[in-house]
Design a protein around this motif. Structure first.
Motif, PDB file in Angstrom:
ATOM      1  N   GLU A 119       0.834  -1.188   0.000  1.00 13.83           N
ATOM      2  CA  GLU A 119       0.000   0.000   0.000  1.00 13.83           C
ATOM      3  C   GLU A 119       0.875   1.246   0.000  1.00 13.83           C
ATOM      4  OE1 GLU A 119      -2.810  -0.055   3.136  1.00 13.83           O
ATOM      5  OE2 GLU A 119      -4.060  -1.582   2.204  1.00 13.83           O
ATOM      6  N   PRO A 120       0.635   2.181  -0.902  1.00  8.40           N
ATOM      7  CA  PRO A 120       1.449   3.402  -0.976  1.00  8.40           C
ATOM      8  C   PRO A 120       1.077   4.380   0.129  1.00  8.40           C
ATOM      9  CG  PRO A 120      -0.310   3.498  -2.568  1.00  8.40           C
ATOM     10  CD  PRO A 120      -0.405   2.136  -1.930  1.00  8.40           C
ATOM     11  N   GLU A 121       1.928   5.409   0.277  1.00 12.04           N
ATOM     12  CA  GLU A 121       1.665   6.414   1.297  1.00 12.04           C
ATOM     13  C   GLU A 121       0.488   7.305   0.929  1.00 12.04           C
ATOM     14  OE1 GLU A 121       4.707   9.472   1.541  1.00 12.04           O
ATOM     15  OE2 GLU A 121       5.567   8.745  -0.328  1.00 12.04           O
ATOM     16  N   ASN A 122       0.134   7.352  -0.357  1.00  8.40           N
ATOM     17  CA  ASN A 122      -1.009   8.142  -0.801  1.00  8.40           C
ATOM     18  C   ASN A 122      -2.299   7.386  -0.478  1.00  8.40           C
ATOM     19  OD1 ASN A 122      -3.014   9.509  -2.188  1.00  8.40           O
ATOM     20  ND2 ASN A 122      -1.743   9.905  -3.979  1.00  8.40           N
ATOM     21  N   PRO A 123      -3.140   7.902   0.415  1.00 11.96           N
ATOM     22  CA  PRO A 123      -4.348   7.150   0.803  1.00 11.96           C
ATOM     23  C   PRO A 123      -5.314   6.903  -0.347  1.00 11.96           C
ATOM     24  CG  PRO A 123      -4.393   9.388   1.687  1.00 11.96           C
ATOM     25  CD  PRO A 123      -3.016   9.163   1.152  1.00 11.96           C
ATOM     26  N   ALA A 126      -4.014   3.874  -2.160  1.00 10.78           N
ATOM     27  CA  ALA A 126      -4.260   2.674  -1.364  1.00 10.78           C
ATOM     28  C   ALA A 126      -5.709   2.230  -1.492  1.00 10.78           C
ATOM     29  CB  ALA A 126      -3.910   2.946   0.100  1.00 10.78           C
ATOM     30  N   THR A 299      -6.328  15.550   1.217  1.00  8.72           N
ATOM     31  CA  THR A 299      -5.250  15.025   2.068  1.00  8.72           C
ATOM     32  C   THR A 299      -4.006  15.898   2.066  1.00  8.72           C
ATOM     33  OG1 THR A 299      -4.283  13.711   0.266  1.00  8.72           O
ATOM     34  CG2 THR A 299      -6.039  12.682   1.561  1.00  8.72           C
ATOM     35  N   PHE A 301      -1.777  15.596  -0.167  1.00 10.36           N
ATOM     36  CA  PHE A 301      -0.722  14.792  -0.783  1.00 10.36           C
ATOM     37  C   PHE A 301      -0.351  15.373  -2.148  1.00 10.36           C
ATOM     38  CE2 PHE A 301       1.261  11.221  -2.923  1.00 10.36           C
ATOM     39  CZ  PHE A 301       2.015  10.657  -1.911  1.00 10.36           C
ATOM     40  N   GLU A 303       2.248  15.116  -5.756  1.00 10.07           N
ATOM     41  CA  GLU A 303       2.976  14.195  -6.626  1.00 10.07           C
ATOM     42  C   GLU A 303       3.737  14.966  -7.694  1.00 10.07           C
ATOM     43  OE1 GLU A 303       0.397  10.954  -8.090  1.00 10.07           O
ATOM     44  OE2 GLU A 303      -1.120  11.794  -6.746  1.00 10.07           O
ATOM     45  N   ASN A 314       6.222   8.603  -7.757  1.00 10.19           N
ATOM     46  CA  ASN A 314       6.245   9.962  -7.221  1.00 10.19           C
ATOM     47  C   ASN A 314       7.682  10.405  -6.934  1.00 10.19           C
ATOM     48  OD1 ASN A 314       5.641  12.398  -6.094  1.00 10.19           O
ATOM     49  ND2 ASN A 314       4.652  11.568  -4.265  1.00 10.19           N
ATOM     50  N   ASN A 317       9.420  12.319  -3.442  1.00 11.05           N
ATOM     51  CA  ASN A 317      10.033  11.614  -2.317  1.00 11.05           C
ATOM     52  C   ASN A 317      11.552  11.657  -2.380  1.00 11.05           C
ATOM     53  OD1 ASN A 317       7.506  10.803  -1.310  1.00 11.05           O
ATOM     54  ND2 ASN A 317       7.456   9.062  -2.709  1.00 11.05           N
TER      55      ASN A 317
END
Length: 370
Positions: A119-123, A126, A299, A301, A303, A314, A317
């Protein structure tokens, strides 16, 4: 339209389709069947479903009949026809006759490098990975093959139309614009379809234009950044109709003749699909290369994706790209404040990125009485 298609099937002596082999995702237990991606189809009695009985081929043939009727009704007037295919879009419906191509495609494709079930950090991502349930790698390979086979169904359908135009001596002076409404993840990051996420694969779509011979267009390929909002002005230009001032797009005839398009800063809005993801994105230049930046208003978030790469991850990071964050935020501020339509995004964006923006004494409410 469905009634006409059923009549077409009856004239072809073909029964309604059913799935011969259906692809389905898996639920979170990675065992129970979940969403259907479609698959290969056959007739209700189990016999092969002919390629020319496919709905997309039917639509192309129906377009031919409409053009014929227009020539009879108004033989000396221009004809406009809009042909819309659902394909290539899941749930797929691959007819018979493409078995050999399926094997050739399966031997040529590979699982996307970004395919990962972590599961990625982006909800939002996920959520969509769970929705699609692409936990079986063999199924993902079949999904990619189905998508490409469905493209070949479209190729076959369009072939009928092109042959007709050439046979009727209409080809040279016919303008054709071919495009799509969105791309497909095709298993990248274990996702499918368009969803509500900021991947360049979703926003980069094909745009092929065949201009009438009399326009004198000779440029075969252009690397100019253009947009779907340019399609309508281009068609109006071919028809010799004045482009209304409220249209934000450009007539691409000039681009096809080698000229540059006006500077294009495009804002993309997403919304509710499976998950709710309102946000914006735009192209940015970093050290002479083009990137796509996206922001999730819910969120916060963010990219950053390289537009010249096929499989995306992404880049924000990475330290080498994080140093450009302040410059990107400054560009986003300028963009969002340039049009009151984007004020809703600016309201949350300036809070999520307050550390990159100068402290201001301005009232931060979106709407307030004068």
């Amino acid at each position: 339209m469905m009634t006409v298609y059923l009549s077409y099937l009856a004239d072809c002596g073909v029964q309604l389709p059913r799935y011969r082999k259906e692809l389905r995702g898996l639920q979170i237990d990675k065992l129970s069947p979940a969403n259907s991606f479609g698959g290969w189809i056959e007739q209700k009695d189990g016999s092969d479903f002919p390629l020319d009985a496919h709905y997309s081929v039917f639509l192309a043939k129906l377009t031919i009949e409409q053009i014929k009727a227009s020539k009879v009704q108004a033989p000396n007037k221009p004809i406009f026809s809009q042909l819309e295919f659902f394909d290539p879009h899941q749930p797929y419906s691959v007819p018979s006759g493409l078995e050999q191509r399926y094997q050739e495609i399966k031997n040529a494709i590979a699982l996307p490098a970004s395919y990962s079930l972590v599961e990625p950090e982006n909800p939002i991502y996920a959520l969509y990975q769970q929705y699609w349930g692409m936990y079986d790698q063999n199924m993902v390979m079949d999904y990619i093959a189905c998508h490409l086979l469905q493209v070949e169904v479209i190729d076959h359908a369009i072939g009928h139309l092109i042959r007709f135009l050439k046979q009727e001596d209409m080809w040279e002076e016919t303008a054709i614009v071919f495009s799509a409404d969105h791309g497909d993840m095709n298993g990248r990051m274990a996702m499918a379809d368009k969803g509500s996420y900021f991947q360049p694969d979703i926003f980069r779509i094909p745009l092929m234009i065949k201009a009438p011979k009399s326009t004198g267009v000779v440029k075969a390929v252009s690397h100019e950044s253009v947009s779907a909002i340019d399609i309508a002005p281009t068609i109006l230009g071919f028809a010799g109709i004045e482009i209304p001032s409220q249209m934000e797009g450009d007539n691409l005839t000039n681009v096809m003749q080698g000229e540059a398009r006006r500077p294009l800063t495009q804002v993309y809005q997403t919304g509710v699909h499976v998950g709710c993801n309102y946000g914006f994105g735009f192209q940015v230049d970093i050290e002479g290369k083009k990137y796509f930046y996206g922001y999730n208003a819910t969120t916060g978030f963010e990219e950053l994706h390289h537009l010249d790469r096929d499989d995306q991850s992404n880049l924000l990071n990475l330290d080498v790209y994080r140093v450009h964050k302040e410059s990107i935020v400054a560009q986003a501020k300028e963009l969002l404040l340039s049009d009151p339509r984007w004020m809703g995004y600016w309201s949350s964006y300036r809070l999520h990125n307050a550390r990159y923006l100068p402290i201001s004494s301005e009232d931060m409410q979106m709407l307030k009485p004068v």
